[in-house]
Design an enzyme around this catalytic site. Structure first.
Site, PDB file in Angstrom:
ATOM      1  CG  HIS A   1       0.100   0.786   6.246  1.00 25.94           C
ATOM      2  ND1 HIS A   1       0.759   1.985   6.242  1.00 25.94           N
ATOM      3  CD2 HIS A   1      -0.841   0.860   7.219  1.00 25.94           C
ATOM      4  CE1 HIS A   1       0.249   2.746   7.190  1.00 25.94           C
ATOM      5  NE2 HIS A   1      -0.727   2.096   7.801  1.00 25.94           N
TER       6      HIS A   1
ATOM      7  CG  ASP B   1      -7.701  -2.119  10.470  1.00 21.61           C
ATOM      8  OD1 ASP B   1      -8.162  -1.757  11.561  1.00 21.61           O
ATOM      9  OD2 ASP B   1      -7.296  -1.336   9.599  1.00 21.61           O
TER      10      ASP B   1
HETATM   11  N1  COA Z   1      -5.451  -6.670  -1.160  1.00 21.66           N
HETATM   12  C1  COA Z   1      -5.048  -6.894  -2.425  1.00 21.66           C
HETATM   13  N2  COA Z   1      -4.263  -6.060  -3.117  1.00 21.66           N
HETATM   14  C2  COA Z   1      -3.869  -4.942  -2.495  1.00 21.66           C
HETATM   15  C3  COA Z   1      -4.241  -4.647  -1.180  1.00 21.66           C
HETATM   16  C4  COA Z   1      -5.063  -5.553  -0.511  1.00 21.66           C
HETATM   17  N3  COA Z   1      -5.467  -5.331   0.741  1.00 21.66           N
HETATM   18  N4  COA Z   1      -3.704  -3.470  -0.820  1.00 21.66           N
HETATM   19  C5  COA Z   1      -3.003  -3.021  -1.872  1.00 21.66           C
HETATM   20  N5  COA Z   1      -3.122  -3.914  -2.878  1.00 21.66           N
HETATM   21  C6  COA Z   1      -2.510  -3.782  -4.200  1.00 21.66           C
HETATM   22  C7  COA Z   1      -3.385  -2.876  -5.046  1.00 21.66           C
HETATM   23  O1  COA Z   1      -4.364  -3.589  -5.749  1.00 21.66           O
HETATM   24  C8  COA Z   1      -2.350  -2.254  -5.949  1.00 21.66           C
HETATM   25  O2  COA Z   1      -2.010  -3.189  -6.941  1.00 21.66           O
HETATM   26  P1  COA Z   1      -1.711  -2.714  -8.449  1.00 21.66           P
HETATM   27  O3  COA Z   1      -0.513  -1.798  -8.325  1.00 21.66           O
HETATM   28  O4  COA Z   1      -1.451  -3.984  -9.154  1.00 21.66           O
HETATM   29  O5  COA Z   1      -2.946  -1.996  -8.891  1.00 21.66           O
HETATM   30  C9  COA Z   1      -1.134  -2.084  -5.055  1.00 21.66           C
HETATM   31  O6  COA Z   1      -1.274  -3.106  -4.051  1.00 21.66           O
HETATM   32  C10 COA Z   1      -1.076  -0.719  -4.387  1.00 21.66           C
HETATM   33  O7  COA Z   1      -2.313  -0.491  -3.721  1.00 21.66           O
HETATM   34  P2  COA Z   1      -2.980   0.916  -3.478  1.00 21.66           P
HETATM   35  O8  COA Z   1      -4.420   0.741  -3.142  1.00 21.66           O
HETATM   36  O9  COA Z   1      -2.636   1.862  -4.571  1.00 21.66           O
HETATM   37  O10 COA Z   1      -2.149   1.364  -2.197  1.00 21.66           O
HETATM   38  P3  COA Z   1      -2.503   2.592  -1.279  1.00 21.66           P
HETATM   39  O11 COA Z   1      -1.225   2.991  -0.643  1.00 21.66           O
HETATM   40  O12 COA Z   1      -3.275   3.619  -2.007  1.00 21.66           O
HETATM   41  O13 COA Z   1      -3.517   1.963  -0.213  1.00 21.66           O
HETATM   42  C11 COA Z   1      -4.398   0.807   1.581  1.00 21.66           C
HETATM   43  C12 COA Z   1      -3.175   1.552   1.044  1.00 21.66           C
HETATM   44  C13 COA Z   1      -4.190   0.507   3.050  1.00 21.66           C
HETATM   45  C14 COA Z   1      -5.648   1.693   1.453  1.00 21.66           C
HETATM   46  C15 COA Z   1      -4.574  -0.494   0.768  1.00 21.66           C
HETATM   47  O14 COA Z   1      -3.494  -1.368   1.008  1.00 21.66           O
HETATM   48  C16 COA Z   1      -5.893  -1.181   1.088  1.00 21.66           C
HETATM   49  O15 COA Z   1      -6.930  -0.824   0.511  1.00 21.66           O
HETATM   50  N6  COA Z   1      -5.915  -2.167   2.033  1.00 21.66           N
HETATM   51  C17 COA Z   1      -7.123  -2.801   2.426  1.00 21.66           C
HETATM   52  C18 COA Z   1      -7.884  -1.924   3.395  1.00 21.66           C
HETATM   53  C19 COA Z   1      -7.245  -1.878   4.757  1.00 21.66           C
HETATM   54  O16 COA Z   1      -6.871  -2.888   5.320  1.00 21.66           O
HETATM   55  N7  COA Z   1      -7.162  -0.663   5.302  1.00 21.66           N
HETATM   56  C20 COA Z   1      -6.604  -0.441   6.612  1.00 21.66           C
HETATM   57  C21 COA Z   1      -5.289   0.278   6.522  1.00 21.66           C
HETATM   58  S1  COA Z   1      -4.491   0.340   8.114  1.00 21.66           S
END
Ligand code: COA
Length: 371
Positions: free
Chosen positions: A256, A307
Site C-alpha cells: 500500500h 483487496d
Molecule cells: N508484490 C510484490 N512486491 C511489491 C508489491 C506487491 N504487491 N507492492 C510493492 N512491492 C514492492 C515493489 O516491487 C517495490 O520494490 P523495490 O523497491 O524493490 O522496487 C516496493 O515494494 C515499493 O513498491 P511501489 O510499487 O513503488 O509502491 P507504491 O507505493 O508505488 O505502490 C501499490 C503501492 C499498492 C500500487 C503497490 O503496493 C502494488 O502494486 N500492489 C499490488 C496492487 C494492489 O494490490 N493494489 C491495490 C491497492 S489497495
C-alpha cells in the site's frame, strides 16, 4: 522544481471526510473498526455526505430516497443491453454512468442541493447498473429494484433475482462499509481534479471509475481471484509465488502507498472470508489465501490490503470475479460524491506543475530537412 514520483507523501488539499493517521482509518473521525462492527452502509453514506451519523428519521429518509431513485432511466437500461458482448463490466459501468448524466434533468444545476440529490441518484443507480450488467452478461433480464429492501439486500436481490440470506446481506453490507471512502486514493483524486474545473458531478464520477478500473487500484481484487484460480491447489502456492518474486512481478492484493504496518480493513475481510468458508464448508480459497499471505509477509514484509481477502469473500458470496471491481464502485461512489461536494464547497482549480526534463534549446527543423 523537483518532482515527487507518483505524488508520494504530497498533501494535495485539506479534507474532513476520512483520515489515515498512524495506519488508522477513520470516516469523519470514527474508527473504521467501529463502523465495520456497528454501522450499516446507508449510515456510512449519510456520515460521509453530512459529517455526522443520521438519527433514525434521517436514516429512514435516506434509505427511502435510495430506494426511490434506484430504477434506471429506460434508455440507459436499453443501452446496457446493446453494449458489445466483449465489453468488460467496468467499461460498461463507465459508459452507463456517463449516459446517466444525459438523462438527469438536474445535470446542469451545480448548486450544493442539486448535487446532493444527484449524489443520491448516482449511489442508488450504480448499484442497479452493476447488477444489470451481470444479468445482461448472463443473457438474463435485469431485475427491477425491490421497493422495500435495504441497500445491500437490494443489490444481492437484483444480482440473483431471489431474496438473499441474512448472512449474505450482513457480509456484503460490511464489505460496502469498508470500501466507502479512503482519503485521497487515485479514483477520488481523479474525481476531485475533474470537478475542480467546475465540470459536473457525473463527469467527476466517470473520471473516478476510469481510475478505479486499473489493477494498481480497484482492479486488484479481480486479479487476486485470477491468481487464486491460476494457482488452483495449495501445493502449487510456494512455487508460484517464488516464481513471481524471481520475475519481480507484484502479488496483487499486497502493499500500500500509505499503510506501513497494514491495512486496517484487511483484517475484517480476512475474518469474513474465514467465516464464510466455514459456513459454506469450502475452505479452499480461504486457506490458500492465508498461505499466500504467510509467504508474502515472510519474504517481502508486505501485509495484505483491502483487496486480498475481498476476493475470497466475494467468491463465497457467489459473486463472479468480473464484478469485484464494479462492486468497489457500488460502495466508493459514496466517498467520491462526498469528496466532490467538499471540493465544490471550497473550490480551487487543481493544476500542479511538471518538472520539465526534456531539451530546452531545440529549434524547428523544416519538414524536408528531417531524417
Ligand atoms: N508484490 C510484490 N512486491 C511489491 C508489491 C506487491 N504487491 N507492492 C510493492 N512491492 C514492492 C515493489 O516491487 C517495490 O520494490 P523495490 O523497491 O524493490 O522496487 C516496493 O515494494 C515499493 O513498491 P511501489 O510499487 O513503488 O509502491 P507504491 O507505493 O508505488 O505502490 C501499490 C503501492 C499498492 C500500487 C503497490 O503496493 C502494488 O502494486 N500492489 C499490488 C496492487 C494492489 O494490490 N493494489 C491495490 C491497492 S489497495
Amino acid at each position: 522544481m523537483a518532482a515527487t514520483q507518483g505524488l508520494e507523501g504530497v498533501v494535495a488539499a485539506q479534507s474532513s471526510i476520512s483520515s489515515i493517521i498512524d495506519d488508522t482509518l477513520t470516516y469523519r473521525g470514527i474508527n473504521i473498526d467501529d463502523l465495520a462492527e456497528n454501522a450499516c452502509f446507508e449510515e456510512v453514506v449519510y456520515l460521509l455526505w453530512h459529517g455526522k451519523l443520521p438519527n433514525r428519521t434521517e436514516l429512514e429518509q435516506l434509505q427511502q430516497a435510495l430506494r426511490e431513485n434506484a430504477a434506471l432511466p429506460p434508455e440507459v437500461l436499453a443501452q446496457l443491453k446493446a453494449y458489445p458482448k466483449t465489453a468488460a463490466p467496468m467499461e460498461m459501468l463507465r459508459t452507463a454512468v456517463s449516459a446517466l448524466g444525459m438523462y438527469d434533468p438536474e445535470a446542469g444545476d451545480n448548486t450544493q442541493e442539486a448535487n446532493l440529490r444527484k449524489a443520491i441518484r448516482l449511489t442508488a443507480r450504480i448499484s442497479t447498473i452493476v447488477a444489470a450488467i451481470h444479468r445482461v452478461r448472463q443473457g438474463l433480464e435485469p431485475v427491477a429494484p425491490h421497493p422495500e429492501y435495504g441497500f445491500a439486500q437490494n443489490f444481492l436481490y437484483m444480482l440473483n433475482g431471489e431474496a438473499p440470506s441474512e448472512v449474505a446481506i450482513r457480509a456484503f453490507d460490511k464489505a460496502l462499509v469498508l470500501h466507502a471512502d479512503h482519503e485521497f486514493n487515485a479514483s477520488t483524486f481523479a474525481a476531485r481534479v475533474t470537478v475542480a474545473t467546475l465540470s459536473d458531478i457525473y463527469s467527476g464520477v466517470v473520471s473516478a471509475i476510469g481510475a478505479l478500473k486499473g489493477p494498481l487500484h480497484g482492479g486488484a481484487n479481480e486479479q487476486v481471484m485470477r491468481m487464486l484460480e491460476e494457482i488452483g491447489t495449495p501445493e502449487r502456492i510456494e512455487a508460484y509465488i517464488q516464481d513471481k518474486f524471481n520475475k519481480k512481478e507484484k502479488i496483487m492484493g499486497f502493499g500500500h502507498r500509505v499503510y506501513r504496518k497494514g491495512d486496517p480493513r484487511a483484517k475484517h475481510l480476512h475474518e469474513m472470508s474465514r467465516e464464510l468458508a466455514k459456513l459454506k464448508n469450502d475452505p479452499k480459497w480461504f486457506e490458500m489465501s492465508e498461505k499466500i499471505e504467510a509467504i508474502v509477509v515472510k519474504e517481502k514484509g508486505l501485509p495484505p490490503n483491502v483487496d486480498f481477502y475481498s476476493a475470497s469473500t466475494y467468491t463465497y458470496l457467489g459473486i463472479p470475479k468480473e464484478l469485484f471491481t464494479p462492486i468497489f464502485a457500488v460502495s466508493r461512489v459514496s466517498g467520491w460524491t462526498a469528496h466532490i461536494l467538499e471540493q465544490y464547497a471550497n473550490n480551487r482549480l487543481i493544476r500542479p506543475r511538471a518538472e520539465y526534463v526534456g531539451p530546452t534549446k531545440a529549434s524547428y527543423i523544416p519538414l524536408d530537412q528531417r531524417d
